[in-house]
Write a protein that holds these residues in place. Structure first.
Motif, PDB file in Angstrom:
ATOM      1  N   ARG A  15       0.796  -1.222   0.000  1.00  0.00           N
ATOM      2  CA  ARG A  15       0.000   0.000   0.000  1.00  0.00           C
ATOM      3  C   ARG A  15       0.834   1.280   0.000  1.00  0.00           C
ATOM      4  NH1 ARG A  15      -2.290  -3.684   3.397  1.00  0.00           N
ATOM      5  NH2 ARG A  15      -1.088  -2.871   5.116  1.00  0.00           N
ATOM      6  N   ASN A  16       2.106   1.170   0.382  1.00  0.00           N
ATOM      7  CA  ASN A  16       2.885   2.401   0.488  1.00  0.00           C
ATOM      8  C   ASN A  16       4.374   2.096   0.271  1.00  0.00           C
ATOM      9  OD1 ASN A  16       4.137   1.689   3.093  1.00  0.00           O
ATOM     10  ND2 ASN A  16       2.071   1.958   3.915  1.00  0.00           N
ATOM     11  N   VAL A  57       1.865   1.915  -9.122  1.00  0.00           N
ATOM     12  CA  VAL A  57       1.552   3.221  -9.708  1.00  0.00           C
ATOM     13  C   VAL A  57       0.596   3.102 -10.896  1.00  0.00           C
ATOM     14  CG1 VAL A  57       2.540   5.220 -10.916  1.00  0.00           C
ATOM     15  CG2 VAL A  57       3.682   4.282  -8.905  1.00  0.00           C
ATOM     16  N   HIS A  58       0.897   2.203 -11.819  1.00  0.00           N
ATOM     17  CA  HIS A  58       0.102   2.124 -13.049  1.00  0.00           C
ATOM     18  C   HIS A  58      -1.024   1.099 -12.963  1.00  0.00           C
ATOM     19  CE1 HIS A  58       2.987   4.786 -14.860  1.00  0.00           C
ATOM     20  NE2 HIS A  58       3.971   3.962 -14.527  1.00  0.00           N
ATOM     21  N   GLY A  59      -0.743  -0.061 -12.390  1.00  0.00           N
ATOM     22  CA  GLY A  59      -1.761  -1.101 -12.319  1.00  0.00           C
ATOM     23  C   GLY A  59      -2.846  -0.797 -11.303  1.00  0.00           C
ATOM     24  N   TYR A  60      -2.424  -0.352 -10.114  1.00  0.00           N
ATOM     25  CA  TYR A  60      -3.377  -0.047  -9.047  1.00  0.00           C
ATOM     26  C   TYR A  60      -3.593   1.464  -8.885  1.00  0.00           C
ATOM     27  CZ  TYR A  60      -3.138  -4.951  -7.572  1.00  0.00           C
ATOM     28  OH  TYR A  60      -3.204  -6.322  -7.521  1.00  0.00           O
ATOM     29  N   HIS A  61      -3.080   2.260  -9.807  1.00  0.00           N
ATOM     30  CA  HIS A  61      -3.274   3.714  -9.846  1.00  0.00           C
ATOM     31  C   HIS A  61      -2.891   4.399  -8.533  1.00  0.00           C
ATOM     32  CE1 HIS A  61      -5.145   2.967 -13.676  1.00  0.00           C
ATOM     33  NE2 HIS A  61      -5.935   2.073 -13.090  1.00  0.00           N
ATOM     34  N   GLY A  62      -1.796   3.908  -7.931  1.00  0.00           N
ATOM     35  CA  GLY A  62      -1.269   4.533  -6.726  1.00  0.00           C
ATOM     36  C   GLY A  62      -1.951   4.117  -5.434  1.00  0.00           C
ATOM     37  N   ASN A  63      -2.962   3.268  -5.528  1.00  0.00           N
ATOM     38  CA  ASN A  63      -3.707   2.867  -4.333  1.00  0.00           C
ATOM     39  C   ASN A  63      -3.160   1.602  -3.679  1.00  0.00           C
ATOM     40  OD1 ASN A  63      -5.621   4.970  -4.622  1.00  0.00           O
ATOM     41  ND2 ASN A  63      -6.589   3.810  -6.251  1.00  0.00           N
ATOM     42  N   GLY A  64      -2.213   0.954  -4.305  1.00  0.00           N
ATOM     43  CA  GLY A  64      -1.700  -0.302  -3.784  1.00  0.00           C
ATOM     44  C   GLY A  64      -2.676  -1.423  -4.022  1.00  0.00           C
ATOM     45  N   GLY A  65      -2.217  -2.632  -3.771  1.00  0.00           N
ATOM     46  CA  GLY A  65      -3.065  -3.793  -3.975  1.00  0.00           C
ATOM     47  C   GLY A  65      -2.275  -5.073  -3.800  1.00  0.00           C
ATOM     48  N   ASP A  84      -0.003 -10.117  -9.794  1.00  0.00           N
ATOM     49  CA  ASP A  84      -0.868  -9.062  -9.278  1.00  0.00           C
ATOM     50  C   ASP A  84      -2.252  -9.210  -9.899  1.00  0.00           C
ATOM     51  OD1 ASP A  84      -1.310  -6.988 -11.598  1.00  0.00           O
ATOM     52  OD2 ASP A  84       0.821  -7.463 -11.675  1.00  0.00           O
ATOM     53  N   ARG A  85      -3.199  -8.489  -9.324  1.00  0.00           N
ATOM     54  CA  ARG A  85      -4.582  -8.528  -9.816  1.00  0.00           C
ATOM     55  C   ARG A  85      -4.996  -7.180 -10.396  1.00  0.00           C
ATOM     56  NH1 ARG A  85      -6.162 -11.593  -4.407  1.00  0.00           N
ATOM     57  NH2 ARG A  85      -5.383 -13.646  -4.992  1.00  0.00           N
ATOM     58  N   ALA A  86      -4.015  -6.408 -10.807  1.00  0.00           N
ATOM     59  CA  ALA A  86      -4.286  -5.109 -11.431  1.00  0.00           C
ATOM     60  C   ALA A  86      -4.756  -5.336 -12.869  1.00  0.00           C
ATOM     61  CB  ALA A  86      -3.024  -4.248 -11.393  1.00  0.00           C
ATOM     62  N   GLN A  87      -4.965  -4.243 -13.583  1.00  0.00           N
ATOM     63  CA  GLN A  87      -5.381  -4.376 -14.977  1.00  0.00           C
ATOM     64  C   GLN A  87      -4.346  -5.162 -15.765  1.00  0.00           C
ATOM     65  OE1 GLN A  87      -5.744  -0.235 -15.878  1.00  0.00           O
ATOM     66  NE2 GLN A  87      -3.641  -0.047 -16.590  1.00  0.00           N
ATOM     67  N   ARG A  88      -4.792  -5.864 -16.768  1.00  0.00           N
ATOM     68  CA  ARG A  88      -3.921  -6.709 -17.575  1.00  0.00           C
ATOM     69  C   ARG A  88      -2.859  -5.852 -18.268  1.00  0.00           C
ATOM     70  NH1 ARG A  88      -6.272 -11.322 -21.518  1.00  0.00           N
ATOM     71  NH2 ARG A  88      -4.287 -12.313 -21.967  1.00  0.00           N
ATOM     72  N   PHE A  89      -1.600  -6.286 -18.137  1.00  0.00           N
ATOM     73  CA  PHE A  89      -0.497  -5.558 -18.771  1.00  0.00           C
ATOM     74  C   PHE A  89       0.660  -6.507 -19.028  1.00  0.00           C
ATOM     75  CE2 PHE A  89       3.503  -3.166 -18.554  1.00  0.00           C
ATOM     76  CZ  PHE A  89       3.299  -2.326 -19.638  1.00  0.00           C
TER      77      PHE A  89
END
Length: 144
Positions: A15-16, A57-65, A84-89
Motif C-alpha cells: 500500500r505504500n 503506480v500504473h496497475g493499481y493507480h497509486g492505491n496499492g493492492g 498481481d490482480r491489477a489491470q492486464r499488462f
C-alpha cells in the motif's frame, strides 16, 4: 518469509513505499544469504523495484493492492515470479520510448523502468490467467 532453503515468498497488499522497501530489503537479504554477489543482488533488486513500482503506480493507480512475489535460486539462475490482480499488462510487448530521442520537456514519461527490467533480466515470460498478471523473470548467475 523463507519457505525453504533456496526460496523466498511474499503474498499480501503493498500500500505504500515503506512496505515496498521492506519487501525489497527482505528479498535482497535472501539473496545475500545465498552468497550472491552485491552486483547481482543490486540488479535483481532494481528489477523487482521497477516491476512492483509499476504495478502499484500504473496497475493499481497509486492505491496499492495484492502482489505475490517468489524468489528462488535454481540451476545457476535467479527466478522471480511476480503476480498481481491489477489491470492486464504485458511488459514484454510494451515498447519503451527511445532514450536517444530529444530529452526536452516534450519527452514522454514512461517506459524507462521497463527498459531497465529488459536490460538486466536474461529472460521475461508473461501470462495472464485467473484474473492475474504473472511475470516470470530469470537472471543467470555467473559461474564461480
Amino acid at each position: 518469509m523463507f519457505t525453504e532453503t533456496n526460496k523466498f515468498e511474499y503474498s499480501g497488499n503493498l500500500r505504500n513505499p515503506a512496505e515496498l522497501i521492506k519487501l525489497l530489503d527482505e528479498t535482497g537479504a535472501f539473496f545475500v544469504s545465498l552468497d550472491i554477489s552485491e552486483r547481482i543482488v543490486y540488479g535483481v533488486r532494481l528489477v523487482l523495484e521497477e516491476v512492483l513500482s509499476n504495478i502499484i503506480v500504473h496497475g493499481y493507480h497509486g492505491n496499492g493492492g495484492y502482489v505475490y512475489v517468489s524468489a528462488s535460486v535454481e540451476e545457476g539462475r535467479i527466478r522471480l515470479q511476480v503476480k498481481d490482480r491489477a489491470q492486464r499488462f504485458n511488459p514484454k510487448v510494451f515498447i519503451p520510448h527511445s532514450l536517444s530521442s530529444n530529452l526536452s520537456c516534450e519527452w514522454k514519461v514512461g517506459g524507462v523502468g521497463i527498459r531497465i527490467i529488459k536490460e538486466i533480466s536474461d529472460k521475461l515470460e508473461y501470462i495472464y490467467e485467473n484474473g492475474e498478471n504473472c511475470l516470470l523473470i530469470t537472471k543467470r548467475l555467473p559461474e564461480k
